[in-house]
Design an enzyme around this catalytic site. Structure first.
Site, mmCIF file in Angstrom:
data_model
loop_
_atom_site.group_PDB
_atom_site.id
_atom_site.type_symbol
_atom_site.label_atom_id
_atom_site.label_comp_id
_atom_site.label_asym_id
_atom_site.label_seq_id
_atom_site.Cartn_x
_atom_site.Cartn_y
_atom_site.Cartn_z
ATOM 1 C CE LYS A 94 -3.877 -2.414 2.041
ATOM 2 N NZ LYS A 94 -4.662 -2.827 3.212
ATOM 3 C CD GLN A 109 -3.732 -4.466 6.302
ATOM 4 O OE1 GLN A 109 -3.777 -3.419 5.660
ATOM 5 N NE2 GLN A 109 -4.137 -5.604 5.786
ATOM 6 C CG ASP A 135 -10.198 -0.235 4.689
ATOM 7 O OD1 ASP A 135 -9.798 -0.743 3.621
ATOM 8 O OD2 ASP A 135 -9.542 -0.263 5.747
HETATM 9 N N1 GUN Z 1 -7.084 -6.841 5.861
HETATM 10 C C1 GUN Z 1 -7.361 -7.610 4.786
HETATM 11 N N2 GUN Z 1 -7.992 -6.886 3.838
HETATM 12 C C2 GUN Z 1 -8.119 -5.632 4.333
HETATM 13 C C3 GUN Z 1 -8.669 -4.433 3.822
HETATM 14 O O1 GUN Z 1 -9.211 -4.356 2.706
HETATM 15 N N3 GUN Z 1 -8.573 -3.339 4.636
HETATM 16 C C4 GUN Z 1 -8.019 -3.396 5.865
HETATM 17 N N4 GUN Z 1 -7.999 -2.266 6.591
HETATM 18 N N5 GUN Z 1 -7.493 -4.503 6.366
HETATM 19 C C5 GUN Z 1 -7.543 -5.603 5.604
#
Ligand code: GUN
Length: 285
Positions: free
Chosen positions: A52, A96, A119
């Site tokens: 990311k 996350q 998200d």
């Molecule tokens: N963990 C696995 N997929 C995601 C996601 O799309 N966003 C976040 N914040 N954590 C994750």
């Protein structure tokens, strides 16, 4: 034989467009900023977070990386989120998941300012998606929709079957396909006669986390098959929820793993961060 949907190519095209958009925003004095918070040392999460941050760098988005120890308290994390909510140079906040067990995920998601919730996990954003008037779409479903669009196959009136009912993928995915005028069925672990249901699907989206679960007998000939899975096969090799070798001769379009949905998820996070920056607009960083 199915046409293979190239998630890397679709993602690269979208990222080129976004790079130009970020450059134009910078010209106008607005630098999109994303804060990424990682609690603990889960190896998979570390890889996701690194990817990311790398995508931000590639597009010219300013990223801030917050790494907290695994024994961080919920209160300390909520304090950090409060600070990030107030910062004018932070337009998007991503915590996350999964979080260590002493921290309640729902409390953390609720604490993120909805206008910075890139998200789209906050109840207000989920509600807006259900109502059909949203600013952000959750990253994985948004990426799947772009891949379906890239095929040129029309969704209106088609039978769409989603396997999986998670809050992150299955449920919002079904809602997006409904907005696209598909006739939508959601299947899950308790669904009876699953192959009979999935064989109806013109568009089959699979997000259950079971390696090679979907086989040729479950797929309608010519269907668009989207594999959201990231699993390991019996030899430890990365694979999806769809048994690629068996389904490829039957499907019309098929996403590979890796190189299908995966690259799109981060690209959609970048899009949401740019959207958040534009919406928060005048508050310059
Ligand atoms: N963990 C696995 N997929 C995601 C996601 O799309 N966003 C976040 N914040 N954590 C994750």
């Amino acid at each position: 034989m199915a046409v293979i949907i190239d998630g890397k190519a679709v993602s690269a095209r979208l990222r080129r467009e976004m790079t130009a958009e970020v450059a134009a925003l910078k010209e106008a004095g607005l630098v999109p900023g994303l804060a990424v918070v990682l609690v603990g040392e889960d190896p998979a999460s570390q890889v996701y977070v690194r990817n990311k941050m790398r995508a931000c760098e590639e597009l010219g988005i300013r990223s801030r990386d917050y790494r907290l120890p695994g024994d961080t308290t919920e209160e300390a994390l909520l304090d950090l989120i409060g600070e990030l909510n107030r910062r004018e140079d932070v337009h998007g906040i991503l915590v996350q998941l999964p979080l260590p067990k002493q921290i309640r995920e729902e409390a953390v998601i609720a604490a993120i300012a909805p206008e910075k919730d890139v998200d789209a996990f906050h109840a207000r954003n989920v509600g807006k998606i259900v109502q059909g008037s949203y600013d952000f779409l959750p990253c994985t479903p948004a990426g799947v929709l772009e891949l379906i669009r890239s095929t040129g196959v029309s969704v209106t009136g088609k039978e769409c079957v989603v396997i999986g009912r998670s809050n992150i993928v299955g449920k919002p995915m079904a809602m997006l396909m409904l907005h696209e005028n598909a006739t939508v069925t959601i299947c899950h672990s308790r669904t009876q006669n699953l192959p009979q249901v999935t064989r109806r699907a013109d568009i089959l989206i699979v997000a259950i986390g079971k390696a090679k679960f979907v086989t040729a007998d479950m797929v309608k000939p010519g269907a668009v098959v989207i594999d959201v899975g990231m699993d390991r096969d019996e030899n430890g090799k990365l694979c999806g929820d769809v048994d690629f070798a068996s389904v490829e001769p039957v499907a019309g379009y098929l996403t590979p793993v890796p190189g299908g949905v995966g690259p799109m998820t981060i690209t959609m996070l970048m899009r949401n961060t740019i959207t958040a920056a534009k919406l928060l607009g005048g508050r310059r960083g």
